[in-house]
Design a protein around this motif. Structure first.
Motif, short mmCIF file in Angstrom:
data_model
loop_
_atom_site.label_atom_id
_atom_site.label_comp_id
_atom_site.label_asym_id
_atom_site.label_seq_id
_atom_site.Cartn_x
_atom_site.Cartn_y
_atom_site.Cartn_z
N LEU A 104 -4.58 9.87 -7.33
CA LEU A 104 -3.71 8.82 -6.81
C LEU A 104 -4.42 7.47 -6.82
CD1 LEU A 104 -2.12 10.82 -3.87
CD2 LEU A 104 -0.88 9.89 -5.83
N ARG A 105 -5.74 7.48 -6.63
CA ARG A 105 -6.52 6.24 -6.66
C ARG A 105 -6.56 5.63 -8.05
NH1 ARG A 105 -12.74 7.47 -6.36
NH2 ARG A 105 -12.19 8.13 -8.49
N ASP A 106 -6.70 6.46 -9.08
CA ASP A 106 -7.05 5.96 -10.41
C ASP A 106 -5.89 5.85 -11.39
OD1 ASP A 106 -9.63 5.84 -9.52
OD2 ASP A 106 -10.26 7.71 -10.47
N LEU A 107 -4.79 6.57 -11.15
CA LEU A 107 -3.71 6.59 -12.13
C LEU A 107 -2.56 5.68 -11.71
CD1 LEU A 107 -3.93 10.34 -13.09
CD2 LEU A 107 -4.83 8.36 -14.32
N PRO A 108 -1.81 5.17 -12.68
CA PRO A 108 -0.87 4.08 -12.40
C PRO A 108 0.38 4.48 -11.62
CG PRO A 108 -0.75 4.72 -14.71
CD PRO A 108 -1.92 5.44 -14.13
N THR A 109 0.79 5.75 -11.71
CA THR A 109 2.00 6.16 -11.00
C THR A 109 1.74 7.47 -10.27
OG1 THR A 109 2.90 7.52 -12.81
CG2 THR A 109 3.41 5.14 -12.83
N SER A 138 -7.84 18.37 -1.78
CA SER A 138 -7.62 17.10 -1.08
C SER A 138 -8.32 15.95 -1.79
CB SER A 138 -8.14 17.21 0.36
OG SER A 138 -7.47 18.23 1.07
N VAL A 139 -9.57 16.17 -2.17
CA VAL A 139 -10.35 15.10 -2.79
C VAL A 139 -9.86 14.81 -4.20
CG1 VAL A 139 -12.64 14.51 -3.67
CG2 VAL A 139 -12.39 15.40 -1.35
N VAL A 140 -9.57 15.85 -4.98
CA VAL A 140 -9.10 15.63 -6.35
C VAL A 140 -7.76 14.91 -6.35
CG1 VAL A 140 -8.38 16.76 -8.49
CG2 VAL A 140 -10.42 17.56 -7.29
N LEU A 141 -6.86 15.28 -5.45
CA LEU A 141 -5.57 14.60 -5.37
C LEU A 141 -5.76 13.12 -5.02
CD1 LEU A 141 -2.50 14.58 -5.43
CD2 LEU A 141 -2.52 15.35 -3.04
N ALA A 142 -6.65 12.84 -4.07
CA ALA A 142 -6.90 11.45 -3.69
C ALA A 142 -7.47 10.65 -4.86
CB ALA A 142 -7.86 11.40 -2.50
N GLN A 143 -8.37 11.26 -5.63
CA GLN A 143 -8.92 10.57 -6.80
C GLN A 143 -7.83 10.26 -7.84
OE1 GLN A 143 -11.97 13.62 -7.61
NE2 GLN A 143 -13.46 11.95 -7.64
N ALA A 149 -9.57 6.54 -0.47
CA ALA A 149 -9.01 6.00 -1.71
C ALA A 149 -8.14 4.77 -1.46
CB ALA A 149 -8.19 7.07 -2.42
N GLY A 150 -8.02 4.34 -0.21
CA GLY A 150 -7.23 3.16 0.12
C GLY A 150 -5.75 3.43 0.26
N ILE A 151 -5.38 4.68 0.60
CA ILE A 151 -3.98 5.07 0.70
C ILE A 151 -3.66 5.44 2.15
CG2 ILE A 151 -2.25 6.75 -0.06
CD1 ILE A 151 -3.90 6.99 -2.67
N MET A 153 0.85 -1.20 0.00
CA MET A 153 0.00 0.00 0.00
C MET A 153 0.88 1.25 0.00
SD MET A 153 -2.74 1.33 2.88
CE MET A 153 -4.01 0.14 2.47
N THR A 154 0.51 2.25 -0.81
CA THR A 154 1.22 3.51 -0.85
C THR A 154 1.09 4.24 0.48
OG1 THR A 154 0.80 3.72 -3.21
CG2 THR A 154 1.36 5.73 -2.04
N LYS A 155 2.19 4.87 0.94
CA LYS A 155 2.17 5.65 2.17
C LYS A 155 2.51 7.10 1.83
CE LYS A 155 4.32 6.29 6.68
NZ LYS A 155 5.40 5.84 7.61
#
Length: 400
Positions: free
Chosen positions: A316-321, A309-314, A23-25, A1-3
């Motif tokens: 990081l949730r959806d893009l591969p890197t 905050s929410v856009v950044l989390a989205q 987002a599971g991060i 899991m990403t930290k």
């Protein structure tokens, strides 16, 4: 899991942590001060778009519980003439909600902790370097270090992270105004519940609202050079109270009486940030005031930070890197942020006209816009909704 390592435990920090958790991060928030409630006496309005973000994160109820609503605004000129009124609600929910900064910090912190998120206090960031495995190592002034895959600067207008991303990044600049606010139970005029009244005076705009318990909250922005904590032996509170009275003197409005009847006046220096060329590196990024502190006239700093905050989390949730996520965040947020900063600067000029002629022109425009009709302020700024379920892709420009 990403930290993620989040620097700053004010408003953007805990909200970013909650959004990342959704987002599971995994994340940890590091706050420089031993506690999180500064600017204790100052207050703010959290608009519909900010409340919409908190509702997305199921974190709106604690804010609702310690704030009060405003449904409309009323505008008056320097003679007390009524100019018009506006609806302050947004079509996606309640707003604005008025509360002190200290209350907002506290409830966001408590909600983050209730969800099992870590907030470590007394951790002032000194530097951050790339780790051998491609992550980032944050070093704090107590000698400790922490490692993660990415570092998020939510550390405000005087951000340390911003300088680590770009050593040539502009510093926050004094706006030329100090926000002076206070609270009083002695009202010289009848007040309307759930109503912000904006008095456009000769020199400054004076804004007030009365809470459900009968206490009036007011603020004004005083133009002039930046001052220290005292002036010729006079305390900061006494100095700024007199400055506020002097700025509204001569207007046929209740502003001076509100200010005189206030026992505790608070002054907050207002800063803004010139356009920032770089918001991120490969593994570090800034959000909120660390990236785009605006002249505070529009009152949307907290709400815009929550959107970040929410856009950044989205992303990081959806893009591969992490790099593609940061690039997408930059692309999605910059146009709206730029427009908000321009809007706030224009509102500031209207609130503090530079002379008699600009003031008369402002009053004429306001009267033409507002007289005889009800304006709806649920516009592009307040009436903004982020769809958490909407996927983010590299090619998608995510128009809403």
């Amino acid at each position: 899991m990403t930290k993620a390592l989040i620097i700053g435990g004010g408003i953007a920090g805990p909200v970013t942590a909650m959004a990342l958790q959704k987002a599971g991060i995994e994340s940890v928030v590091y706050e420089a001060y031993p506690h999180g409630a500064d600017d204790v006496g100052a207050f703010l309005a959290l608009f519909a778009n900010g409340m919409d973000v908190l509702r997305t994160l199921e974190a709106d109820q604690p804010v609702l519980d310690c704030s009060f609503a405003a449904e409309r605004s009323e505008a008056y000129d320097k003679t007390g003439r009524f100019l018009g009124q506006g609806n302050m609600g947004g079509s996606h929910g309640v707003g604005p909600r008025t509360l002190s900064r200290a209350q907002l910090y506290r409830v966001l912190r408590d909600e983050a902790i209730r969800r099992g998120l870590r907030i470590e206090y007394g951790k002032r960031l000194i530097t951050a370097t790339s780790a051998a495995g491609g992550g980032v190592v944050a070093a704090f002034d107590d000698g400790s270090e922490s490692e993660g895959e990415l570092l998020i600067g939510a550390d405000g207008a005087h951000s340390t992270v911003r300088g680590l991303i770009d050593a040539a990044a502009p510093q926050a600049q004094y706006t030329g105004n100090t926000m002076v606010c206070g609270y009083t139970r002695h009202s010289p005029v009848p007040t309307e519940p759930a109503t912000y009244r904006i008095v456009y005076g000769r020199r400054v705009a004076f804004v007030y609202i009365t809470d459900p318990d009968g206490q009036t909250w007011w603020f004004t922005n005083i133009p002039g050079p930046q001052r220290g904590n005292s002036e010729d032996g006079v305390t900061a509170a006494e100095y700024w109270q007199q400055q506020a009275i002097d700025c509204v003197a001569g207007d046929n409005t209740p502003a001076a009486e509100f200010i005189r009847s206030t026992d505790n006046v608070v002054a907050v220096t207002a800063y803004h940030l010139p356009k920032l060329p770089a918001w991120h590196t490969r593994n570090m990024i800034v959000v909120g005031d660390a990236a785009h502190a605006a002249i505070p006239q529009a009152g949307h700093g907290a709400s815009m930070a929550m959107e970040d905050s929410v856009v950044l989390a989205q992303c990081l949730r959806d893009l591969p890197t992490i790099e593609t996520a940061f690039a997408a965040y930059d692309r999605l947020r910059r146009p709206r942020v730029a427009r908000a900063m321009v809007t706030s600067a224009r509102m500031s000029k209207a609130a503090t006209p530079a002379g008699r002629i600009p003031g008369l022109l402002r009053d004429h425009v306001l009267l033409k816009l507002l007289k005889g009709r009800t304006a709806n302020t649920a516009d592009w700024l307040t009436d903004h909704h982020i769809d958490w379920a909407a996927p983010v892709s590299v090619a998608n420009h995510w128009h809403r």
